[in-house]
Write an enzyme that holds these catalytic residues in place. Sequence first.
Site, PDB file in Angstrom:
ATOM      1  N   HIS A 123       0.837  -1.207   0.000  1.00 18.22           N
ATOM      2  CA  HIS A 123       0.000   0.000   0.000  1.00 18.22           C
ATOM      3  C   HIS A 123       0.877   1.264   0.000  1.00 18.22           C
ATOM      4  O   HIS A 123       0.682   2.174  -0.817  1.00 18.22           O
ATOM      5  CB  HIS A 123      -0.901  -0.028   1.242  1.00 18.22           C
ATOM      6  CG  HIS A 123      -1.706   1.224   1.445  1.00 18.22           C
ATOM      7  ND1 HIS A 123      -3.037   1.319   1.096  1.00 18.22           N
ATOM      8  CD2 HIS A 123      -1.370   2.443   1.954  1.00 18.22           C
ATOM      9  CE1 HIS A 123      -3.481   2.528   1.386  1.00 18.22           C
ATOM     10  NE2 HIS A 123      -2.489   3.238   1.916  1.00 18.22           N
ATOM     11  N   GLU A 124       1.829   1.313   0.910  1.00 17.94           N
ATOM     12  CA  GLU A 124       2.643   2.533   1.034  1.00 17.94           C
ATOM     13  C   GLU A 124       3.487   2.778  -0.209  1.00 17.94           C
ATOM     14  O   GLU A 124       3.671   3.924  -0.631  1.00 17.94           O
ATOM     15  CB  GLU A 124       3.527   2.457   2.279  1.00 17.94           C
ATOM     16  CG  GLU A 124       2.749   2.383   3.599  1.00 17.94           C
ATOM     17  CD  GLU A 124       1.718   3.499   3.764  1.00 17.94           C
ATOM     18  OE1 GLU A 124       1.880   4.577   3.164  1.00 17.94           O
ATOM     19  OE2 GLU A 124       0.721   3.271   4.489  1.00 17.94           O
ATOM     20  N   HIS A 127       1.691   4.691  -2.706  1.00 19.93           N
ATOM     21  CA  HIS A 127       1.807   6.151  -2.520  1.00 19.93           C
ATOM     22  C   HIS A 127       3.158   6.647  -3.047  1.00 19.93           C
ATOM     23  O   HIS A 127       3.246   7.689  -3.691  1.00 19.93           O
ATOM     24  CB  HIS A 127       1.722   6.513  -1.038  1.00 19.93           C
ATOM     25  CG  HIS A 127       0.350   6.343  -0.438  1.00 19.93           C
ATOM     26  ND1 HIS A 127      -0.787   6.778  -1.063  1.00 19.93           N
ATOM     27  CD2 HIS A 127      -0.045   5.799   0.757  1.00 19.93           C
ATOM     28  CE1 HIS A 127      -1.836   6.512  -0.283  1.00 19.93           C
ATOM     29  NE2 HIS A 127      -1.421   5.912   0.820  1.00 19.93           N
ATOM     30  N   HIS A 133      -5.310   7.385  -2.130  1.00 22.43           N
ATOM     31  CA  HIS A 133      -6.306   6.459  -1.599  1.00 22.43           C
ATOM     32  C   HIS A 133      -7.512   6.370  -2.526  1.00 22.43           C
ATOM     33  O   HIS A 133      -7.867   7.331  -3.196  1.00 22.43           O
ATOM     34  CB  HIS A 133      -6.777   6.935  -0.216  1.00 22.43           C
ATOM     35  CG  HIS A 133      -5.764   6.664   0.847  1.00 22.43           C
ATOM     36  ND1 HIS A 133      -5.650   7.430   1.989  1.00 22.43           N
ATOM     37  CD2 HIS A 133      -4.815   5.710   0.961  1.00 22.43           C
ATOM     38  CE1 HIS A 133      -4.679   6.963   2.747  1.00 22.43           C
ATOM     39  NE2 HIS A 133      -4.153   5.914   2.136  1.00 22.43           N
TER      40      HIS A 133
END
Lengths: 434, 85
Positions: A123-124, A127, A133
């Site tokens: 997930h990170e 980014h 998101h």
Amino acid sequence: QTPPPTKWSKRNLSWRVRTFPRDSPLGRDTVRALMYYALKVWSDITPLNFHEVAGNAADIQIDFSKADHNDGYPFDGPGGTVAHAFFPGDHHTAGDTHFDDDEPWTFRSSDAHGMDLFAVAVHEFGHAIGLSHVAAPSSIMQPYYQGPVGDPLRYGLPYEDRVRVWQLYGVRESVSPTAQLDTPEPEEPPLLPEPPNNRSSTPPQKDVPHRCTAHFDAVAQIRGEAFFFKGKYFWRLTRDRHLVSLQPAQMHRFWRGLPLHLDSVDAVYERTSDHKIVFFKGDRYWVFKDNNVEEGYPRPVSDFSLPPGGIDAVFSWAHNDRTYFFKDQLYWRYDDHTRRMDPGYPAQGPLWRGVPSMLDDAMRWSDGASYFFRGQEYWKVLDGELEAAPGYPQSTARDWLVCGEPLADAEDVGPGPQGRSGAQDGLAVCSCTS
Amino acid sequence: APAPRAEDLSLGVEWLSRFGYLPPADPASGQLQTQEELSKAITAMQQFGGLETTGILDEATLALMKTPRCSLPDLPPGAQSRRKR
């Protein structure tokens, strides 16, 4: 109304775990392996390439921090916010990824209270390459922690995440955008991910050199670790300069694609332009991506505008980001980014005062210094300096390979550690890989 | 629905501001937000989180706010404060 997405303008991105979790059952190499696989999830389907490096210049710096760590996103102990990453851009924190060191980070744990590091890292890193998101519940970019996502070796991104990252970077050549990436759950417990290691199931042979008496053929810093090559073997040191094993590993078993009959290498270095690893032997060279040889190699060293006969040593000087080749008393300066030899070379060595003109090999290290090796000695040149540091040469075996003072009679040296400190029992210098 | 407890309301406002659903606190009015703004923010948060959109800080909403998550906001800065002139 959302602002235009930010993305990296380059396709080769470096990463590094700067700080590790302090009280975690996960070892450092497991953390590094999980980061490697979490980044690979993204690079498998886009033209992005991630390379682990040492030093402070990594694009994606990974930290495990507690509470307020001066970036405007303080952590809040167990639960709550667990991690964050900065979007791409020109600012110095772009791509940096922080995990809350107060979380109970786990990997393949049955403990429902743990926080699966791989899932959060995927997930990170989304980014870190520019994704924000989304509300879609099946997306990895949904903001809430939803538990483990399965085996890191088999994990495939949900379709909406694939589409979003393709919108930023396009599709990797080898990937079909319409292909179904989902794979069934494995029946057998999946293998623990590890970085490539140098373990061998075959017993050591009689031609195994001893690390304390060897005149090394080649020395290189690769992915922040040091590799010392001798004959068909090599020793590996972690970025903390801990010897991974007292016994050497067989070169062809680790560097897959090197010819079995290759009895030694002349020089090795990691290219700064794409972080591929280049091996030289005689008139030929091989290029490796990670520990697998690229197609089409070996090729002649004339590709570098080097004359036939090969080289003795090669290294990239951090000071000017140029690669230096050495042969006998001569040296050449090469630009890895343009793939051209700089004009005016070869020149007569040495460029650095106090360093011998004939070398076995050289490398730069994470401390910014360059190290030159010849015989059983090495010279250190501090970052940007043109002269060897005072007090050199020193013993390579003693300072790098966990040996005692240089031995008077090399033939008497038996297998096993030589030492002068608590490290001499061997166990003290071993480094587990998971 | 019962009115949310003061501490839940405080947690909710802080959470909604932190993750981009409410504009940053106005220095002139402290943390005060209008009821309408708060309700809109809760609705947006519920939509984003896949909850039933009630516009009130119900149990499911508070539970989701206590779920571990990423520190980055869900909505880009300024997205919630755009208004027609």
